[in-house]
Scaffold this motif. Structure first.
Motif, PDB file in Angstrom:
ATOM      1  N   PHE A  54      44.242  15.263  20.210  1.00  0.00           N
ATOM      2  CA  PHE A  54      44.495  16.250  19.168  1.00  0.00           C
ATOM      3  C   PHE A  54      43.220  17.010  18.816  1.00  0.00           C
ATOM      4  O   PHE A  54      42.113  16.478  18.913  1.00  0.00           O
ATOM      5  CB  PHE A  54      45.080  15.574  17.935  1.00  0.00           C
ATOM      6  N   ILE A  55      43.405  18.251  18.415  1.00  0.00           N
ATOM      7  CA  ILE A  55      42.289  19.107  18.020  1.00  0.00           C
ATOM      8  C   ILE A  55      42.424  19.399  16.535  1.00  0.00           C
ATOM      9  O   ILE A  55      43.315  20.139  16.112  1.00  0.00           O
ATOM     10  CB  ILE A  55      42.266  20.398  18.856  1.00  0.00           C
ATOM     11  N   ASN A  56      41.569  18.788  15.756  1.00  0.00           N
ATOM     12  CA  ASN A  56      41.549  19.002  14.312  1.00  0.00           C
ATOM     13  C   ASN A  56      40.739  20.270  14.059  1.00  0.00           C
ATOM     14  O   ASN A  56      39.511  20.249  14.037  1.00  0.00           O
ATOM     15  CB  ASN A  56      40.919  17.791  13.609  1.00  0.00           C
ATOM     16  N   ALA A  57      41.438  21.381  13.872  1.00  0.00           N
ATOM     17  CA  ALA A  57      40.789  22.693  13.870  1.00  0.00           C
ATOM     18  C   ALA A  57      40.174  23.091  12.534  1.00  0.00           C
ATOM     19  O   ALA A  57      39.622  24.189  12.417  1.00  0.00           O
ATOM     20  CB  ALA A  57      41.782  23.761  14.333  1.00  0.00           C
ATOM     21  N   ARG A 108      40.686   7.161  15.646  1.00  0.00           N
ATOM     22  CA  ARG A 108      41.791   6.188  15.586  1.00  0.00           C
ATOM     23  C   ARG A 108      43.149   6.885  15.515  1.00  0.00           C
ATOM     24  O   ARG A 108      44.169   6.274  15.839  1.00  0.00           O
ATOM     25  CB  ARG A 108      41.620   5.253  14.398  1.00  0.00           C
ATOM     26  N   ALA A 109      43.170   8.139  15.110  1.00  0.00           N
ATOM     27  CA  ALA A 109      44.418   8.899  15.053  1.00  0.00           C
ATOM     28  C   ALA A 109      44.557   9.855  16.233  1.00  0.00           C
ATOM     29  O   ALA A 109      45.396  10.754  16.208  1.00  0.00           O
ATOM     30  CB  ALA A 109      44.503   9.661  13.740  1.00  0.00           C
ATOM     31  N   GLY A 110      43.727   9.693  17.254  1.00  0.00           N
ATOM     32  CA  GLY A 110      43.910  10.454  18.486  1.00  0.00           C
ATOM     33  C   GLY A 110      43.202  11.787  18.568  1.00  0.00           C
ATOM     34  O   GLY A 110      43.430  12.558  19.507  1.00  0.00           O
ATOM     35  N   THR A 111      42.335  12.087  17.616  1.00  0.00           N
ATOM     36  CA  THR A 111      41.591  13.347  17.663  1.00  0.00           C
ATOM     37  C   THR A 111      40.439  13.232  18.653  1.00  0.00           C
ATOM     38  O   THR A 111      39.630  12.300  18.575  1.00  0.00           O
ATOM     39  CB  THR A 111      41.048  13.720  16.272  1.00  0.00           C
ATOM     40  N   ALA A 334      48.802  21.345  17.311  1.00  0.00           N
ATOM     41  CA  ALA A 334      47.813  20.264  17.210  1.00  0.00           C
ATOM     42  C   ALA A 334      47.006  20.062  18.483  1.00  0.00           C
ATOM     43  O   ALA A 334      46.047  19.277  18.487  1.00  0.00           O
ATOM     44  CB  ALA A 334      48.523  18.956  16.854  1.00  0.00           C
ATOM     45  N   THR A 335      47.380  20.761  19.548  1.00  0.00           N
ATOM     46  CA  THR A 335      46.715  20.536  20.836  1.00  0.00           C
ATOM     47  C   THR A 335      46.325  21.853  21.514  1.00  0.00           C
ATOM     48  O   THR A 335      45.194  22.306  21.412  1.00  0.00           O
ATOM     49  CB  THR A 335      47.636  19.721  21.764  1.00  0.00           C
ATOM     50  N   LEU A 336      47.272  22.474  22.202  1.00  0.00           N
ATOM     51  CA  LEU A 336      46.984  23.636  23.036  1.00  0.00           C
ATOM     52  C   LEU A 336      46.511  24.840  22.225  1.00  0.00           C
ATOM     53  O   LEU A 336      45.613  25.575  22.659  1.00  0.00           O
ATOM     54  CB  LEU A 336      48.221  24.004  23.851  1.00  0.00           C
ATOM     55  N   ASN A 337      47.096  25.066  21.047  1.00  0.00           N
ATOM     56  CA  ASN A 337      46.668  26.205  20.238  1.00  0.00           C
ATOM     57  C   ASN A 337      45.230  26.047  19.756  1.00  0.00           C
ATOM     58  O   ASN A 337      44.466  27.017  19.681  1.00  0.00           O
ATOM     59  CB  ASN A 337      47.603  26.407  19.042  1.00  0.00           C
ATOM     60  N   GLY A 338      44.857  24.813  19.409  1.00  0.00           N
ATOM     61  CA  GLY A 338      43.475  24.556  19.029  1.00  0.00           C
ATOM     62  C   GLY A 338      42.524  24.795  20.190  1.00  0.00           C
ATOM     63  O   GLY A 338      41.444  25.370  20.026  1.00  0.00           O
ATOM     64  N   ALA A 339      42.945  24.366  21.383  1.00  0.00           N
ATOM     65  CA  ALA A 339      42.121  24.584  22.579  1.00  0.00           C
ATOM     66  C   ALA A 339      41.970  26.068  22.867  1.00  0.00           C
ATOM     67  O   ALA A 339      40.883  26.539  23.248  1.00  0.00           O
ATOM     68  CB  ALA A 339      42.740  23.869  23.776  1.00  0.00           C
ATOM     69  N   LYS A 340      43.048  26.820  22.680  1.00  0.00           N
ATOM     70  CA  LYS A 340      42.987  28.269  22.889  1.00  0.00           C
ATOM     71  C   LYS A 340      41.992  28.920  21.936  1.00  0.00           C
ATOM     72  O   LYS A 340      41.191  29.782  22.336  1.00  0.00           O
ATOM     73  CB  LYS A 340      44.379  28.884  22.686  1.00  0.00           C
ATOM     74  N   ALA A 341      42.013  28.506  20.670  1.00  0.00           N
ATOM     75  CA  ALA A 341      41.084  29.054  19.683  1.00  0.00           C
ATOM     76  C   ALA A 341      39.637  28.769  20.067  1.00  0.00           C
ATOM     77  O   ALA A 341      38.750  29.605  19.858  1.00  0.00           O
ATOM     78  CB  ALA A 341      41.388  28.479  18.301  1.00  0.00           C
ATOM     79  N   LEU A 342      39.395  27.602  20.643  1.00  0.00           N
ATOM     80  CA  LEU A 342      38.037  27.170  20.982  1.00  0.00           C
ATOM     81  C   LEU A 342      37.617  27.551  22.393  1.00  0.00           C
ATOM     82  O   LEU A 342      36.516  27.206  22.820  1.00  0.00           O
ATOM     83  CB  LEU A 342      37.932  25.646  20.808  1.00  0.00           C
ATOM     84  N   LEU A 344      38.685  26.340  25.125  1.00  0.00           N
ATOM     85  CA  LEU A 344      38.537  25.095  25.869  1.00  0.00           C
ATOM     86  C   LEU A 344      39.643  24.955  26.905  1.00  0.00           C
ATOM     87  O   LEU A 344      40.807  25.261  26.612  1.00  0.00           O
ATOM     88  CB  LEU A 344      38.633  23.885  24.936  1.00  0.00           C
ATOM     89  N   ASN A 345      39.311  24.462  28.059  1.00  0.00           N
ATOM     90  CA  ASN A 345      40.304  24.166  29.090  1.00  0.00           C
ATOM     91  C   ASN A 345      40.882  22.780  28.797  1.00  0.00           C
ATOM     92  O   ASN A 345      40.646  21.815  29.514  1.00  0.00           O
ATOM     93  CB  ASN A 345      39.653  24.218  30.479  1.00  0.00           C
ATOM     94  N   ALA A 346      41.603  22.704  27.698  1.00  0.00           N
ATOM     95  CA  ALA A 346      42.104  21.419  27.196  1.00  0.00           C
ATOM     96  C   ALA A 346      43.431  21.663  26.491  1.00  0.00           C
ATOM     97  O   ALA A 346      43.985  22.758  26.515  1.00  0.00           O
ATOM     98  CB  ALA A 346      41.077  20.795  26.248  1.00  0.00           C
ATOM     99  N   GLY A 347      43.961  20.602  25.893  1.00  0.00           N
ATOM    100  CA  GLY A 347      45.176  20.739  25.097  1.00  0.00           C
ATOM    101  C   GLY A 347      46.459  20.402  25.820  1.00  0.00           C
ATOM    102  O   GLY A 347      47.521  20.328  25.201  1.00  0.00           O
ATOM    103  N   ILE A 348      46.391  20.211  27.140  1.00  0.00           N
ATOM    104  CA  ILE A 348      47.554  19.745  27.901  1.00  0.00           C
ATOM    105  C   ILE A 348      47.084  18.739  28.950  1.00  0.00           C
ATOM    106  O   ILE A 348      45.901  18.686  29.309  1.00  0.00           O
ATOM    107  CB  ILE A 348      48.331  20.899  28.586  1.00  0.00           C
ATOM    108  N   ILE A 349      48.025  17.937  29.434  1.00  0.00           N
ATOM    109  CA  ILE A 349      47.744  16.991  30.512  1.00  0.00           C
ATOM    110  C   ILE A 349      48.153  17.638  31.819  1.00  0.00           C
ATOM    111  O   ILE A 349      49.335  17.805  32.104  1.00  0.00           O
ATOM    112  CB  ILE A 349      48.513  15.664  30.319  1.00  0.00           C
TER     113      ILE A 349
END
Length: 418
Positions: A54-57, A108-111, A334-342, A344-349
């Motif tokens: 998760f991406i805590n934006a 611990r919450a997956g961030t 909580a994942t891909l949209n945060g990666a897009k903002a940053l 980052l090539n992340a947010g999906i498996i």
């Protein structure tokens, strides 16, 4: 590293597949059945979900120090009477320990990645490396139309950027962090916009969090807060604006047109009585919407799983429509949209993406039976269900045990003050 036989949330379409996942360096390189590789580490995931971290934006990690300090008061009273006076007492040491505790809670919450705005940010950076999360860190600038104060804030921002560059770590990223249009002068905002272009730096800011804030800005500038940011040269794809509750239709259009991001912080918004974001309208107008916890002083947790559930339920009840928002849209926030903002090539498996992964243990009574894994993640999962966390291809937590930071030492530090 090989994750064996997990139930994987695969790709942009969120397809569930039973497969193995191979990591080399910091990337996911292969996903498939019965993979055989000469791996240094093999993790059995046969009773687990494998999901993007998760991406805590939007958060202020050291504010765990102020958790529970002020309750049942509106934002400005909360800030002026409780938060700001106590923050003035915090030194580098306190900020370091607060950040450590906050990052442990997030992990611990997956961030796996977070955006942080505060002061003594060198200490937050040290804690980020110690825990092993990926941080986008910014010194929170507040000049209050004071030229002397502005020079100090600029100097602190430049100094912190140099510090981040010197660390030369893939986990540490600099972000410009003017606090808000009502606490930063136009001169300060203009400086931030110029440096964002010069340094190719992202910008995080609070925007339209309360109705009174919007009134204040309109009285001062004769414009909405979003229009003020536009005038300053900040309304673009590098802008990551937290809250966005009191946006009018024109502002939403401008944010979508310019590729800016709004970060929804439902728990904090509810707790402070700030209002409810128009999430459906934002998404329908092409605004990239991420998800954040805000600080623990106004949440009071840093649990992104809980935040997803609140984000979904809040929209259903305020719109009197249980179908107003889909679980997949919330999870994407909580994942891909945060990666897009940053950027980052992340947010999906998926093959080629960063190995930022949360492994969630299915042997939990709150998760079984699992009729729909994605719905269970949004509505049933909680922080303690994350058993393994991988950030940038390195194990931060394995089977519930931190492999990086000494968690007991941190917890004992806070138990000792009781």
């Amino acid at each position: 590293m090989l994750l064996k036989n997990g139930l994987i949330l695969y790709g942009e379409s969120y397809e569930w597949v039973r497969a193995d996942l191979l990591i080399e360096g910091n990337k996911i390189v292969k996903i498939g059945r019965n993979l055989h590789a000469d791996s240094d580490i093999v993790i059995d995931c046969s009773h687990s979900l494998i999901v993007p971290g998760f991406i805590n934006a939007h958060t202020h990690s050291p504010m765990v120090l102020l958790r529970g300090l002020a309750e049942d008061v509106p934002l400005m009273e909360w800030l002026e009477k409780y938060i700001w006076p106590n923050e003035r007492k915090l030194g580098k040491k306190e900020v370091y320990w607060g950040a450590l505790l906050g990052l442990i809670e997030m992990a611990r919450a997956g961030t796996t990645t977070f955006i942080d705005m505060y002061f003594h940010m060198e200490e937050v950076a040290k804690a980020t490396l110690e825990v092993g999360l990926r941080g986008f860190l910014g010194y929170g600038m507040i000049d209050l139309d004071d030229e002397r104060k502005r020079r100090i804030e600029i100097r602190e921002t430049e100094k912190f950027r140099k510090f981040i560059i010197q660390q030369n770590s893939e986990l540490l990223n600099f972000i410009l962090a003017p606090h808000a249009p009502y606490t930063c002068s136009m001169e300060c905002l203009n400086w931030v916009a110029n440096k964002s272009r010069e340094w190719n730096a992202l910008v995080t800011i609070h925007l339209s969090e309360t109705k009174s804030e919007v009134v204040l800005i309109k009285e001062k500038y004769g414009k909405t807060p979003t229009e003020v940011l536009d005038d300053a040269g900040l309304l673009n794809e590098k802008l990551i604006a937290a809250h966005g509750i009191w946006l009018d239709d024109k502002e939403i259009y401008l944010l979508g047109k310019n590729g800016s991001t709004i970060v929804h912080c439902p728990a904090s918004n509810m707790k402070l009585g700030s209002g409810i974001i128009n999430l459906r309208k934002l998404l329908d107008n092409g605004v990239n919407v991420g998800l954040g916890t805000d600080g623990a002083a106004s949440n009071n947790t840093l649990d992104m799983l809980r935040e997803m559930r609140l984000a979904s339920l809040l929209q259903k009840v305020v719109n009197l429509d249980p179908s107003i928002i889909k679980s997949s849209e919330i999870f994407k926030m909580a994942t891909l949209n945060g990666a897009k903002a940053l950027k980052l090539n992340a947010g999906i498996i998926k093959e080629g993406y960063l190995a930022d992964i949360a492994v969630i243990n299915l042997k939990r009574p709150n998760l079984l039976p699992m009729n729909n894994p994605l719905n269970s993640l949004v509505f049933s999962a909680k922080g303690g269900d994350v058993e393994t966390l991988i950030v940038n291809g390195s194990i931060v937590m394995l089977d519930g045990e931190f492999q990086t930071v000494d968690e007991d030492k941190v917890l004992d530090k806070f138990l000792g003050v009781l």
